[in-house]
Each structure stands twice: as C-alpha cells, then as structure tokens.
Design a protein around this motif. Structure first.
Motif, PDB file in Angstrom:
ATOM      1  N   VAL A   1      40.899  37.289  56.357  1.00  0.00           N
ATOM      2  CA  VAL A   1      41.844  36.326  55.770  1.00  0.00           C
ATOM      3  C   VAL A   1      43.270  36.872  55.767  1.00  0.00           C
ATOM      4  O   VAL A   1      44.227  36.111  55.665  1.00  0.00           O
ATOM      5  CB  VAL A   1      41.387  35.944  54.352  1.00  0.00           C
ATOM      6  CG1 VAL A   1      42.382  35.030  53.670  1.00  0.00           C
ATOM      7  CG2 VAL A   1      40.051  35.233  54.429  1.00  0.00           C
TER       8      VAL A   1
ATOM      9  N   GLY B   1      42.459  34.012  44.195  1.00  0.00           N
ATOM     10  CA  GLY B   1      41.194  34.754  44.210  1.00  0.00           C
ATOM     11  C   GLY B   1      40.877  35.262  45.607  1.00  0.00           C
ATOM     12  O   GLY B   1      40.657  36.458  45.831  1.00  0.00           O
ATOM     13  N   VAL B   2      40.886  34.348  46.551  1.00  0.00           N
ATOM     14  CA  VAL B   2      40.577  34.704  47.934  1.00  0.00           C
ATOM     15  C   VAL B   2      41.584  35.727  48.462  1.00  0.00           C
ATOM     16  O   VAL B   2      41.225  36.763  49.019  1.00  0.00           O
ATOM     17  CB  VAL B   2      40.586  33.438  48.825  1.00  0.00           C
ATOM     18  CG1 VAL B   2      40.479  33.806  50.284  1.00  0.00           C
ATOM     19  CG2 VAL B   2      39.457  32.519  48.426  1.00  0.00           C
TER      20      VAL B   2
ATOM     21  N   PHE C   1      41.189  39.253  46.972  1.00  0.00           N
ATOM     22  CA  PHE C   1      40.004  39.930  47.508  1.00  0.00           C
ATOM     23  C   PHE C   1      40.291  40.496  48.896  1.00  0.00           C
ATOM     24  O   PHE C   1      40.045  41.675  49.173  1.00  0.00           O
ATOM     25  CB  PHE C   1      38.839  38.942  47.571  1.00  0.00           C
ATOM     26  CG  PHE C   1      37.594  39.510  48.203  1.00  0.00           C
ATOM     27  CD1 PHE C   1      36.655  40.161  47.434  1.00  0.00           C
ATOM     28  CD2 PHE C   1      37.382  39.405  49.580  1.00  0.00           C
ATOM     29  CE1 PHE C   1      35.526  40.698  48.010  1.00  0.00           C
ATOM     30  CE2 PHE C   1      36.256  39.941  50.167  1.00  0.00           C
ATOM     31  CZ  PHE C   1      35.321  40.588  49.386  1.00  0.00           C
ATOM     32  N   PHE C   2      40.864  39.662  49.768  1.00  0.00           N
ATOM     33  CA  PHE C   2      41.043  40.124  51.145  1.00  0.00           C
ATOM     34  C   PHE C   2      42.219  41.084  51.278  1.00  0.00           C
ATOM     35  O   PHE C   2      42.225  41.933  52.162  1.00  0.00           O
ATOM     36  CB  PHE C   2      41.181  38.925  52.086  1.00  0.00           C
ATOM     37  CG  PHE C   2      39.852  38.288  52.392  1.00  0.00           C
ATOM     38  CD1 PHE C   2      39.046  38.789  53.385  1.00  0.00           C
ATOM     39  CD2 PHE C   2      39.386  37.217  51.645  1.00  0.00           C
ATOM     40  CE1 PHE C   2      37.804  38.231  53.656  1.00  0.00           C
ATOM     41  CE2 PHE C   2      38.145  36.650  51.906  1.00  0.00           C
ATOM     42  CZ  PHE C   2      37.355  37.162  52.913  1.00  0.00           C
TER      43      PHE C   2
ATOM     44  N   ALA D   1      44.778  29.684  50.415  1.00  0.00           N
ATOM     45  CA  ALA D   1      43.413  29.605  49.917  1.00  0.00           C
ATOM     46  C   ALA D   1      43.316  29.958  48.427  1.00  0.00           C
ATOM     47  O   ALA D   1      42.255  29.883  47.841  1.00  0.00           O
ATOM     48  CB  ALA D   1      42.508  30.520  50.722  1.00  0.00           C
TER      49      ALA D   1
END
Ligand code: HEM
Ligand SMILES: [Cu+2]
Lengths: 127, 659
Positions: free
Chosen positions: B334, B345-346, B349-350, B342
């Motif tokens: 990502v 959160g996304v 994480f990435f 996105a």
C-alpha cells in the motif's frame, strides 16, 4: 514418480533418495502411466465451473449477495479441483513435501485476499 | 482493394509514428536486418545459428542470449532516458511533442524493469546457479528455453510498437483510466498488456524452474545451510516470482479484457473499480522491486567474500534476513498508494511494515562490511561496484523510509523525490550489482577477463554520473516538480537543477559507451582465463574450466562444507587432479528442440493479431501454440547420452584427466 510409493518420508530422506541423480528424475515414465482420464475430467470440470460463473454473472439471475457467494464457492471448489488433479496432491513422496508449501500458499493467499478486502473497504467509508 | 491498403497504412502507421526520427529509425532497421541476413548467408551461419542458439536448451547458452537481450534493452532504455533528460533540460523546451514524451517515459520504465533488469538477472541465474550447486542443467531444461523465448518474443512485441501502430503511453504502471479504451483508443496499451502477459508467462516459468532446481538438484552433501548465498537469493527470488506474478497477470488480463472485449473491471462507467487495478498492480509491484534487488544481494555476498579472501560474515544471519525480507515484502504494497485515501488504519499499518524492511536490510549491509573488515581486499572492478553499492543503497533505503512516513508521503508522492528514491535503489542496488556480476562472472561465461582499466573508467563514469543525475532530483522534488510532466515554465527555480541532472545523464551515457567498448575490446584482446579460477574463488563454478563444457561436471562433486571449492583448495584437492578415466560415465543430457522457439513465435503472432484485433491472425498464432504444446507433450525423445569417451577426451584436452 510412483516408484517411491506411499511411504511417508521426511524432507531429508526424500532429498537423500533423489539426490545425485543428475537429470534422471526427468526421464519420462510413460510405460507406467495409464490413460489420463482423471486429468481430462479435471480439465473439463474446470471449464464447466468457469463457464458456470460466467453465465451467472452475465445473466443477472441472482441478487448480488447470493451471486458473490456462489461465484466465490465455485472459485474455491475449482482451486481444490486443480490442486488435487493437476498439482499431484496425492502423488507425494511424503507429506512434508506437500504440507510446507501448502501452508505457505494459504498464508500468502489469505494474506493477499484479506488485506486487499481491508484496503478496498475505504470505498464505503470515504465519499 | 485500395481502401484495404489505406486501412492497413492508417492502422499500422498512424500519424503518431510518422515522425521524422522514427522514420529514420525505420530505414536504419531495414538496412540492419538486410545486413544481418547478408552476413549470415555469406558466412554460412544459418545452420549454426539454428543448431547452437535457437534450438538450444543448454543453460549456459540461454544465459548468453539473456545477456545479449538485456544489454540491447539497456541501450534502448538508455536512449529513452537521454531523450527525457534532453526534453527537461530547459523550461518550455520543444524537443518532442507531449504525446511522444508520454510514450518515451512509458517505454523507458517498462523496458528497464521488465526487459533489462529481469533478463539480466535471469542471465546470471542461468549462467551460474547450476554450476554453483554442482548440477548438469536446470531441473526443466526445455521449460527454461521456453521461458527465454517467451521473454524474447514479449520484448520483441513491445519493441515493435513504436514503429508499428504507436507506443503505450500510460506509464510503466499502466493505471486505468489512462489505459481505458475511451481515453486511449490506439493499439499502444494493447501492446503493453500483451507483451507483458507473454513475457510474464516466461518469468513465472523461470521462477518455478529455479525454485525446483535449487531445491532438488544440489550436489550430494550441499545442505541448505551450505548453499552459496547467491543460490539462496535465487531460491528466494524464485519464490517471490511465483507468488508475485499471478496478481500482475490477473490485473493485465482484466485490463486487456476491458479494452478488447468491452468488460468493465476497471472502467469508470458501469461500476468498474480502477482502484482495484492499483491494488493488484502493487500487490505484484512491491515484491517485484525485491525480485529486482535480492539476486544482487546474492551477487554482492559472493563478490565481497571472494575479493576480501574471507568467508562471508554472519552467513546464518544473512539467510534469516533474506527470508525476512521475502515475507515482509508481501506486506507493504500500500505504500505505493497511500494517497488513495484508504484511511489512517490501513496507511499506518503499511507505513510501519515498510519501515520494518529496513531492519533486515541493515543487517545485510553490516554483514558485508564485517566481511571486508580485516580482509585482504582486491580493488577489482567488481569490488568497486560493491563498494559503491553500499553507500548508494543505504541512502536510497533511507529516502525510502522517509517516503514511508505517511503524512510526508502526501508531499513526496509522485514528485521527483520519488523518482530519485527508486533510481537510488534500482541503480545503486540492481544496476551496480548487475555490472559487478558481469565483471565477476564474465571469465566463467566467455573464457576471458574484461579489461580492468577500461572497467574502472566505466565504473567511475557510472558512479559519478549517477550522483550528478539524481541528487538534484531530490531537491527538484522538494521544490514541487512532479514526475511525468512534459515541460515546465521558467521561474520555478527548476532550471539549473534540471541542467545538472541532464549533464549527469550524459556522463552515464558515456559510461555505457565505455562499457560496450570494454566488452568488444576484451572479446578480442582480453586476457584468457586458462585456470578456470582467475579470482581464486570460493564456490564450485570456479572448479570448472572456462568456458564450461556442455556437461558441466565430468563427475558430480560431493560437498562437505560451505564455500566448497575454497575448502577443497585448502585441502590441496581439485576436481581436475582427482579425476580418473574410470570415474567418468555416460551422462544423460537434454536434447535440443525447436519447440520453445516456435512457441515463442506463435505467441508473438497471437499477440500481434490481438493488438490490432485481427482475429484470424490471432487464431493462427493460438493454433501454433496448441500444436507446439501437443507436439511437445508427445515428444518422448527428449534426451540423449553423452558418451563417457567424449567426456574423457574433452577433459583430457583440458588437462584435467589423470593418467
Ligand atoms: C528500505 C527499503 C525501502 C523503502 C522503505 C521503500 C519505500 C518506498 C516507498 C514508500 C515508495 C512509494 C513512494 C511514493 O509513491 O510516494 C517507494 C517507491 C518505489 N520504490 Fe522503494 N523502498 C525501499 C526499497 C526499494 C528497493 C530495494 C527498490 C528496488 C530495487 C525500490 C523501488 C521502488 C520503486 C520502483 C518505486 C516507485 C514505483 C513507481 O511509483 O513507479 N524501493 N519505495
Ligand atoms: Cu514498494
């Protein structure tokens, strides 16, 4: 490769047995093979499953949720079919040869699909 | 009939390819082809071209063919790069029209990644992996030849686009809706998708082939932890290929369906999901950047150990870190589209998972440095590239970590800062690694050394040219210059930096010229390698004569420790001295076959037909593919026996047989 029978080998044993054969294990064993009826059936089965999904999508016969569920089921079924018929799942030298790669495949496939769903969910959240 | 002819001319040669420079190239190509045909006929080489090259399944010859293709593509991609830099050297320049600029940067990126770096890496795999593990060929020699021809025909299809029909122009990432039929009606993007699908098929097969080869074909005694690091990197790269290419294949095929058959997977209308393409592409794309660099981590591990005359420091840690990189690289994709939105959160994480990759990479860097520590270092050209690689790659990795900081990436994304980052890792890691490998293994592949003095010239030009080109681009990025822009107005303060960058590109162009001169000169006058072990090497390929005979090993060696050849030399042994006539037996070798070449040609015909939606031609190609497969499936006569006497004679003539 049926010469090894069904005896379960550890990776190490299987490796030792097959090693140092140069290219020999490539030698075809046609004499031992029967007519590949299973493979042909598997091939036709795969085509049928694909066209079934195509037909369902093109003709809008089902509501979206049910449609999604059914094509997902068809896909999983086809993946299983191909693993069994074409990936020699049953013609193993030993379980270890099959299980480790299989776990890896599930890990990566589930990771890719699961995370993709997570990523793409934003469409519903963000305008 | 005339309307048919005018249709043909209009389709094959639309205005976009009727530019003076392209017409000039057309003329050159025609003369070039005539010249080659005349040369082959005059010297009577058609037969040997067919027997020795087009139908070969020998991994060593396939390696040479990959290498030639990669160097040609490096030339083509390099010319594209110089054209880009020429256009950007001055504000408001009109070196070429905007539409052509789009085609040039698309071609540059696609060629460099898929048709330069990948085949160059496969050239190395083919040239040395079987030798390093003590095998006579790869696991599936015929499949290997098929991989090559699929790659070559994919590359050929991609390369004809600019003279017939028009080049793709949507960037090497080919995002929709740029590729959508509604916005991009020419054949260019069809070329892109089909060429990459065909070449990608070959790449996937190469991945399978080398995964099986490294797992199954090692010499007795060579356990996993005794494999040379280059073999480890081959295994890991092959696994990455195996899992990374399917998402690409799917994304390309779906885009192609959108264009050819009116589906709407990624269209803006009819509920298509363009973002899904981006997701699928980078699901492949990030592992791909590691496919491009891990093999060179392997190269550097071999080169640094050999020229420091020390065993690689921290081998087990090197293995662990390469495996860690493999797994982590699946969980970071990502970071190429943080700005898609996105959500926090996304992105968090990435962002974190991306930064994590820097840790195992750092471990490897330290291990290379510790390998050199206290070693007796020989400053060969290959070693110079190694030394240049370390700081270059570290800086590229550090700017990568900056890009992984999500809020900052909203600024950096798609600016020249990003361009500088990935050239920093791709040139500093991949290209320096490839050139290092070229100098290191050239004697093994061709039987003579590349001239070191010329090599050093090429090295310094590359190294200096690289930094002169890309340092300014970081600052251009910070000053707001975005990638893929065709021109810019004066007064943004971009002019000077762009001029410096263009000068750097010219220096790198000069480096390429010196490199080619070095190769041509050395082929004629280079110092012959008579021992087979010119660098006092550590791994098994150096136990063999250079160039290596067809069967590789007269007798399969038995391995007892890591750096097997070095250990043998320490014990005063060699493969040559201990070989007695009765040790040599008949060996089974794969037989040459025209099928891989023919299947490649069939795929080319099919791809060409599909590009223009000329279905009869596509179907002819498809039938060719099916016939080749059928024929190959029932061709039981696929190997031959090399007689022991032939091997004895060869070994004796090399002075490697006792008594
Ligand atoms: C510590 C290691 C690395 C980190 C943290 C890192 C991070 C990143 C990030 C965050 C981006 C996206 C930037 C943006 O689009 O705004 C990016 C792009 C890129 N990186 Fe890296 N990277 C690393 C190593 C590498 C390596 C080893 C390679 C290749 C050999 C590479 C090749 C690329 C390429 C080709 C792109 C741009 C693709 C495009 O948009 O066309 N990176 N990197
Ligand atoms: Cu990435």
């Amino acid at each position: 490769m049926s010469e090894h029978g069904n005896t379960a080998l550890t990776i190490k044993e299987a490796y030792e047995q097959d090693n140092d054969k140069g290219l020999k294990f490539l030698r075809p064993h046609f004499a031992e093979e029967k007519f590949p009826a299973v493979q042909i059936a598997g091939y036709i089965g795969s085509l049928v499953l694909t066209f079934a999904a195509y037909f369902l999508v093109m003709n809008h016969v089902l509501p979206p949720a049910a449609l999604l569920a059914i094509i997902l089921a068809l896909a999983v079924f086809q993946a299983g079919l191909q693993l069994g018929v074409f990936m020699h799942l049953k013609e193993s030298r030993g379980l270890a040869w099959q299980l480790i790669p299989l776990y890896l495949v599930f890990l990566i496939a589930l990771g890719m699909v699961g995370m993709s769903i997570w990523i793409m969910l934003f469409k519903s959240g963000v305008s | 009939m005339p309307s048919f002819v005018s249709y043909l001319i209009h389709t094959l040669f639309p205005p976009s390819v009727r530019l003076p420079d392209i017409l000039l190239i057309d003329v050159g190509l025609v003369f070039g082809i005539i010249g080659i045909v005349v040369f082959l006929t005059k010297t009577g080489r058609w037969g040997s071209l067919w027997r020795d090259w087009l139908t070969t399944v020998d991994h060593k010859k396939i390696a040479v063919m990959y290498l030639i293709a990669a160097l040609l593509m490096l030339f083509r991609g390099g010319v594209d790069a110089l054209m880009i830099r020429a256009q950007l050297a001055a504000p408001g320049a009109h070196f070429m029209p905007a539409s052509q600029y789009d085609e040039v940067f698309t071609t540059h990126g696609t060629i460099m990644i898929f048709f330069m770096a990948m085949p160059f890496i496969f050239a190395l795999f083919n040239a040395v992996v079987p030798l390093m593990i003590g095998a006579r060929d790869v696991a599936f020699p015929r499949l290997n030849a098929m991989s090559y021809w699929l790659f070559a025909m994919g590359a050929a299809l991609f390369n004809v686009s600019f003279i017939i029909g028009g080049s793709p122009n949507a960037g090497w990432t080919a995002y929709p809706p740029y590729t959508g039929l509604a916005y991009n009606p020419g054949p260019g993007e069809n070329y892109y998708f089909l060429a990459l699908l065909i070449a990608g098929l070959g790449t996937t097969m190469t991945g399978i082939n080398f995964l099986v080869t490294t797992i199954r074909m090692r010499a007795p005694g060579m356990t996993l932890m005794k494999m040379p690091m280059f073999v480890w990197s081959t295994m890991v790269t092959s696994a990455l290929i195996l899992f990374a290419f399917p998402p690409l294949t799917v994304a390309l095929a779906m885009s192609l369906f959108d264009r050819l058959f009116g589906s709407s997977f990624f269209t803006l209308a009819h509920g298509g999901m363009p973002m899904m393409y981006v997701n699928l592409f980078w699901l492949f794309g990030h592992p791909e950047v590691y496919i491009l660099v891990i093999p060179l981590f392997g190269v550097f591990s071999e080169v640094v150990a050999t020229y420091s005359r020390k065993a690689l420091f921290g081998y087990p840690l090197m293995v662990v870190s390469i495996l860690a990189i493999m797994f982590l690289s699946y969980g970071t994709w990502v970071h190429h589209f943080f700005t898609m939105g996105a959500g926090p959160g996304v992105n968090a994480f990435f962002g974190l998972s991306t930064m994590l990759i820097a840790i195992p990479t750092g471990v490897k860097i330290f291990n290379w440095i510790f390998t050199m520590w206290g070693g007796r270092i020989q400053m060969t050209t290959a070693m110079l590239y190694q030394l240049a690689f370390i700081p270059t790659f570290v800086i590229g990795g550090a700017t990568g970590v900056l890009l992984a900081v999500v809020p900052a990436d909203y600024q950096f994304h798609n600016s020249y800062f990003l361009i500088a980052h990935f050239h920093n890792v791709i040139i500093g890691g991949t290209v320096f690694g490839l050139l290092s490998a070229l100098y290191y293994w050239w004697p093994k592949m061709f039987g003579m050394k590349l001239n070191e003095r010329q090599g050093r010239w090429a090295f310094w030009l590359f190294f200096i040219g690289f930094w002169v080109t890309f340092t300014p681009q970081y600052f251009l990025g910070l000053k707001g210059m975005t990638r893929r822009i065709y021109t810019y107005p004066a007064g943004f303060g971009w002019h000077q930096l762009n001029v410096i960058s263009t000068v750097g590109a010219l220096i790198m162009g000069a480096a390429f010229v010196v490199l080619v001169y070095n190769i041509v000169w050395s082929l004629r006058f280079g110092e012959r390698d008579l021992t087979g072990d010119p660098w006092d090497g550590r791994t098994l390929e150096w136990a063999l004569p250079s160039p290596v005979p067809e069967y590789n090993f007269a007798r399969i060696p038995v391995v007892h420790e890591r750096d097997a050849w070095w250990a043998m030399k320490q014990r005063g042994q060699s493969l040559a001295g201990s070989l007695r006539a009765e040790d040599v037996h008949d060996v089974e070798m794969p037989k040459n076959t025209p099928i891989p070449f023919l299947i490649g040609v069939s795929f080319f015909v099919m791809g060409f037909g599909m590009t223009f939606k000329w279905w009869p031609i596509a179907i002819i190609g498809f039938i060719g593919v099916i016939l080749c497969l059928l024929f190959s499936g029932f061709d039981y006569d696929d190997h031959h026996h090399l007689k022991a006497d032939v091997i004895r004679n060869t070994e004796a003539s090399l002075g490697r047989l006792q008594g």
